[in-house]
Enzyme design. Structure first.
Site, PDB file in Angstrom:
ATOM      1  N   ASP A 199      -1.020   1.600  -3.951  1.00 54.97           N
ATOM      2  CA  ASP A 199      -2.263   0.539  -4.254  1.00 54.97           C
ATOM      3  C   ASP A 199      -3.614   1.505  -4.924  1.00 54.97           C
ATOM      4  O   ASP A 199      -4.839   0.810  -4.686  1.00 54.97           O
ATOM      5  CB  ASP A 199      -3.017  -0.853  -3.393  1.00 54.97           C
ATOM      6  CG  ASP A 199      -3.193   0.090  -2.372  1.00 54.97           C
ATOM      7  OD1 ASP A 199      -2.863   1.108  -1.382  1.00 54.97           O
ATOM      8  OD2 ASP A 199      -3.438  -0.624  -1.496  1.00 54.97           O
ATOM      9  N   ASP A 257      -2.165   6.574  -3.664  1.00 55.53           N
ATOM     10  CA  ASP A 257      -1.504   6.192  -2.444  1.00 55.53           C
ATOM     11  C   ASP A 257      -1.009   5.381  -3.939  1.00 55.53           C
ATOM     12  O   ASP A 257      -1.103   4.751  -4.690  1.00 55.53           O
ATOM     13  CB  ASP A 257      -1.192   5.300  -1.008  1.00 55.53           C
ATOM     14  CG  ASP A 257      -2.658   4.076  -1.249  1.00 55.53           C
ATOM     15  OD1 ASP A 257      -3.469   4.104  -1.515  1.00 55.53           O
ATOM     16  OD2 ASP A 257      -2.470   3.801  -0.204  1.00 55.53           O
ATOM     17  N   SER A 299       0.767  -1.143   0.084  1.00 55.84           N
ATOM     18  CA  SER A 299      -0.133   0.224  -0.124  1.00 55.84           C
ATOM     19  C   SER A 299       0.429   1.358   0.009  1.00 55.84           C
ATOM     20  O   SER A 299       1.380   0.994  -1.125  1.00 55.84           O
ATOM     21  CB  SER A 299      -1.270  -0.090   0.899  1.00 55.84           C
ATOM     22  OG  SER A 299      -2.035   1.058   0.785  1.00 55.84           O
ATOM     23  N   HIS A 300       0.843   2.194   0.493  1.00 51.60           N
ATOM     24  CA  HIS A 300       1.599   3.117   1.264  1.00 51.60           C
ATOM     25  C   HIS A 300       2.910   3.340   1.736  1.00 51.60           C
ATOM     26  O   HIS A 300       3.723   4.290   1.665  1.00 51.60           O
ATOM     27  CB  HIS A 300       0.833   4.602   1.822  1.00 51.60           C
ATOM     28  CG  HIS A 300       0.440   3.801   2.933  1.00 51.60           C
ATOM     29  ND1 HIS A 300      -0.478   2.546   3.530  1.00 51.60           N
ATOM     30  CD2 HIS A 300       1.485   4.124   4.548  1.00 51.60           C
ATOM     31  CE1 HIS A 300      -0.052   2.585   5.049  1.00 51.60           C
ATOM     32  NE2 HIS A 300       0.695   3.838   5.741  1.00 51.60           N
ATOM     33  N   ASP A 352      -6.166   2.518  -2.658  1.00 50.42           N
ATOM     34  CA  ASP A 352      -6.968   2.673  -2.329  1.00 50.42           C
ATOM     35  C   ASP A 352      -7.055   4.542  -0.938  1.00 50.42           C
ATOM     36  O   ASP A 352      -7.966   4.692  -0.708  1.00 50.42           O
ATOM     37  CB  ASP A 352      -6.980   1.962  -0.753  1.00 50.42           C
ATOM     38  CG  ASP A 352      -5.949   1.528  -0.884  1.00 50.42           C
ATOM     39  OD1 ASP A 352      -4.894   2.308  -0.189  1.00 50.42           O
ATOM     40  OD2 ASP A 352      -5.963   0.285   0.491  1.00 50.42           O
ATOM     41  N   ARG A 353      -6.240   5.199  -1.339  1.00 45.85           N
ATOM     42  CA  ARG A 353      -6.443   6.656  -0.536  1.00 45.85           C
ATOM     43  C   ARG A 353      -6.993   7.270  -1.469  1.00 45.85           C
ATOM     44  O   ARG A 353      -6.940   7.541  -3.015  1.00 45.85           O
ATOM     45  CB  ARG A 353      -4.796   6.370   0.675  1.00 45.85           C
ATOM     46  CG  ARG A 353      -4.385   5.275   1.461  1.00 45.85           C
ATOM     47  CD  ARG A 353      -3.693   5.234   2.640  1.00 45.85           C
ATOM     48  NE  ARG A 353      -3.304   4.447   3.048  1.00 45.85           N
ATOM     49  CZ  ARG A 353      -2.919   5.079   4.591  1.00 45.85           C
ATOM     50  NH1 ARG A 353      -2.186   6.016   4.740  1.00 45.85           N
ATOM     51  NH2 ARG A 353      -2.377   4.358   5.343  1.00 45.85           N
ATOM     52  N   LYS A 409     -11.504   0.345   0.662  1.00 42.28           N
ATOM     53  CA  LYS A 409     -11.765   1.925   0.176  1.00 42.28           C
ATOM     54  C   LYS A 409     -11.339   2.785  -1.052  1.00 42.28           C
ATOM     55  O   LYS A 409     -10.361   1.104  -1.453  1.00 42.28           O
ATOM     56  CB  LYS A 409     -10.584   2.955   1.595  1.00 42.28           C
ATOM     57  CG  LYS A 409      -8.974   1.839   1.750  1.00 42.28           C
ATOM     58  CD  LYS A 409      -8.782   2.879   2.277  1.00 42.28           C
ATOM     59  CE  LYS A 409      -7.214   2.865   2.705  1.00 42.28           C
ATOM     60  NZ  LYS A 409      -6.544   1.215   4.160  1.00 42.28           N
TER      61      LYS A 409
HETATM   62  C1  VG1 Z   1      -3.021   2.361   8.237  1.00 41.08           C
HETATM   63  C2  VG1 Z   1      -4.241   3.496   8.791  1.00 41.08           C
HETATM   64  C3  VG1 Z   1      -4.894   2.487   8.263  1.00 41.08           C
HETATM   65  C4  VG1 Z   1      -5.352   1.955   7.478  1.00 41.08           C
HETATM   66  C5  VG1 Z   1      -4.188   0.439   7.283  1.00 41.08           C
HETATM   67  C6  VG1 Z   1      -4.095   0.428   6.018  1.00 41.08           C
HETATM   68  O1  VG1 Z   1      -3.308   1.698   9.597  1.00 41.08           O
HETATM   69  O2  VG1 Z   1      -3.881   3.780  10.007  1.00 41.08           O
HETATM   70  O3  VG1 Z   1      -6.907   3.983   8.852  1.00 41.08           O
HETATM   71  O4  VG1 Z   1      -6.333   1.562   7.352  1.00 41.08           O
HETATM   72  O5  VG1 Z   1      -3.070   1.815   7.267  1.00 41.08           O
HETATM   73  O6  VG1 Z   1      -4.163   1.559   4.627  1.00 41.08           O
HETATM   74  P1  VG1 Z   1      -2.120   1.035  10.845  1.00 41.08           P
HETATM   75  O7  VG1 Z   1      -2.066   0.066  11.434  1.00 41.08           O
HETATM   76  O8  VG1 Z   1      -0.241   1.405   9.993  1.00 41.08           O
HETATM   77  O9  VG1 Z   1      -2.011   2.703  11.696  1.00 41.08           O
HETATM   78  V1  VG1 Z   1      -3.490   1.396   3.331  1.00 41.08           V
HETATM   79  O10 VG1 Z   1      -3.977   2.300   2.306  1.00 41.08           O
HETATM   80  O11 VG1 Z   1      -1.779   0.671   3.835  1.00 41.08           O
HETATM   81  O12 VG1 Z   1      -3.216  -0.352   2.608  1.00 41.08           O
HETATM   82 CO    CO Z   2      -3.497   1.462   0.017  1.00 43.81          CO
END
Ligand code: VG1
Ligand code: CO
Length: 593
Positions: A312, A310, A124-125, A314-315, A419
């Protein structure tokens, strides 16, 4: 097809976090790291009576380094597990929401071919590249992240695994061209089907939104926008929609070629495909802001609308001309104006936010008279609510249509079970289009819409401090000490503010009757202001402490202040109560969003 059974032994630490298993890419590249996890997923599915044999499975990712190699390995393991069809987006690319769309809708009209689920290869990010991060996540037949019950079972399987199965003789599949590649035998049919990666997601979004109205807005001479795909998987989707559907100029799109390292260290974002004020450096500058979200001089007038995704996709981050819209506000504004969007024209049945997300949404839900749920961080918790009242949970109330979101730049609806960065952007464009019926009038933009929202509901000033790469032991001790101190802190006053409630958030899922404990430490003051502490579940090394700060201002109060300044006194209280510096040695956060 020859199935080889390879003996293996459990590997420590393969527990999926907030959103799948994430580790350094090199960890995944070292066999049998990936193999063990994938086999454990198949083993868990079989234990759960999911019909893996003869099934369809989706496998794709966000295009980061090792994506294509991992896909080829998973294809060979899927064949060995008895899967009959593997579906891949072209180039092995599917955004996270697109994977969800494919799982849910691609089999329409294809009897008996609905996927049992899919693997999403993404961290993801998190940055990508051989020295950065890789990840894998399993989504189930509803297109959403496997619920905790399943991820816990997968983890258990990783701790007892003794062998994995793979069809090593299968050739690698050419993922660059759509087509059906038949690799099995008459007795054991097996094929890999490659299809255009944007097809299903774009098709689904077309059913949610009025593309004609969005196109008319984009075509307005006085409407300028810019979209930053941050070198992630969103590029092809941004091109298909903005250029293909809405006829926008290609100049409106930034960083829309997916790269394995998202641009790497040399790029303005330093390879962080993470849409926020700190990392989306180019977009933030173009929109006339600095990384604190304060207006700055620019050579040319900033566009009216700016957004980013981001890695992938989804953000989302939403901005106006010299204006940053916080994710919590964005969620509340979209819900308040949902009837501008055709799919929601008859109103919502419910909405939800993650616990640390600001309470701006609650105020809107109250006014609309719809339920507003508070769930733990991570999209997997929204899925059950969206599925309630469906075939899976026939006796529960129906909450769809439904909109939900998180403070971490994630927003979405029930068209998928992830998302969806593009959905959020189209939601905003649809709302802007609806607020501007007469093209001869000056444009009502993002800032106008958000300010009008605050004037009606008040403003939930909000910020999050992240302390990244903290030593895990210190972070754990800090959290434990706070939990212990919580009961004695209720009723005490700090900086003139009285703590009304202090607890460790636990979530009782009314649908599948599971309880998720330890989901964040919260302190709530008498006036509704809050601070929350959580440890991140998406990092790959050490611990990340997240500190969430919120202060409510009623419509009669000053709504024009800078959020970071307004929540600063709460930050001071939170730092003193948590003794963060004592436990972690940190005096400054790594990132404030
Ligand atoms: C983070 C965010 C959370 C989000 C998750 C996945 O998790 O706080 O709100 O759902 O990333 O996002 P954490 O446990 O690091 O706080 V993504 O776009 O990385 O799939
Ligand atoms: Co993401």
């Amino acid at each position: 097809m020859n199935v080889t059974t390879v003996p293996t032994t459990p590997i420590d630490g393969q527990k999926p976090g907030t959103s799948g298993l994430r580790k350094k890419t090199k960890t995944f590249m070292e066999a049998p790291y990936l193999h063990n996890f994938v086999q454990s997923v198949f083993d868990a599915l079989v234990a759960e009576n999911v019909p893996v044999k003869g099934s369809t499975l989706v496998v794709s990712g966000d295009g980061r380094f090792y994506n294509k190699t991992a896909i080829q390995i998973i294809i060979k393991m899927a064949a060995a597990a008895g899967v009959e069809r593997v579906w891949c987006g072209t180039e092995g690319l599917l955004s996270t929401p697109a994977t969800s769309a494919v799982i849910r809708t691609r089999s329409r009209g294809l009897k008996g071919m609905a996927p049992i689920g899919g693997f999403i290869l993404s961290a993801s990010h998190n940055p990508g590249g051989i020295d950065e991060d890789f990840g894998i996540k399993y989504n189930g037949e509803n297109g959403g992240p496997a619920p905790e019950k399943v991820t816990n079972l997968i983890y258990t399987k990783t701790t007892t695994i003794s062998e994995y199965k793979i069809c090593n003789d299968l050739p690698d599949v050419d993922l660059s061209t759509p087509g059906s590649y038949s690799l099995g035998t008459p007795d054991t049919p097996f094929s890999v089907q490659v299809f255009p990666n944007t097809e299903d997601h774009v098709g689904l979004l077309r059913q949610v939104f009025d593309f004609g109205a969005i196109k008319a807005l984009i075509q307005r001479k006085d409407f300028k926008f810019v979209y930053d795909s941050m070198n992630g998987v969103q590029g092809p989707y941004a091109k298909a929609l903005f250029i293909g559907e809405f006829g926008a100029s290609p100049d409106s799109l930034m960083n829309c070629e997916p790269k394995e390292d998202f641009g790497g260290h040399a790029s303005p974002s330093h390879g962080h495909a993470d849409p926020n004020l700190t990392h989306a450096v180019e977009l933030v500058a173009k929109m006339g802001l600095n990384k604190l979200g304060l207006p700055v001089e620019t050579k040319t007038e900033p566009p009216d609308f700016g957004a980013a995704a981001d890695g992938d996709a989804d953000r989302n981050m939403i901005m106006g001309n010299r204006f940053f819209c916080s994710p919590s506000d964005s969620l509340a504004v979209i819900v308040a104006n949902a009837t501008c969007i055709p799919y929601y024209k008859n109103g919502l049945k419910g909405c939800a936010r993650s616990m640390p997300t600001s309470c701006a949404l609650d105020l809107v839900a109250k006014k609309l008279g719809i339920p507003c749920f508070e769930v733990p961080t991570g999209w997997k918790f929204f899925g059950n609510l969206m599925d309630s009242g469906t075939a899976m949970f026939p006796d529960t109330p129906v909450y769809t249509p439904f909109i939900c979101g998180e403070e971490s730049f994630g927003t979405g609806g029930d068209h998928v079970r992830e998302k969806d960065g593009m959905w959020a952007v189209l939601a905003w464009l649809q709302i802007i289009a609806a607020k501007n019926p007469d093209p001869s009038q000056p444009l009502v933009g993002v800032a106008d819409i958000v300010k009008a929202h605050w004037a009606e509901y008040g403003r939930n000033y909000y910020a999050r401090y992240d302390y990244e790469g903290v030593e895990k032991d210190g972070a754990d001790k800090m959290m434990a000490a706070m939990v212990e101190a919580q009961p004695s802190l209720i009723g005490t006053t700090h900086g003139g503010m009285k703590i009304a409630k202090a607890d460790m958030f636990a979530y009782d899922d009314s649908i599948d009757k599971t309880v998720s404990k330890n989901q964040g430490i919260r302190f709530i003051f008498e006036d509704g202001s809050r601070f929350v502490f959580r440890l991140s579940g998406t990092g790959v090394a050490g611990a990340t402490v997240r500190m969430y700060l919120e202060k409510y201002a009623a419509p009669t109060e000053d709504l024009t202040l800078h959020a970071f300044d307004v929540v600063k006194p709460i930050a001071d209280i939170a730092l003193s109560i948590s003794k963060l510096t004592e436990f972690t040695g940190r005096t400054e956060p790594t990132v404030i969003t």
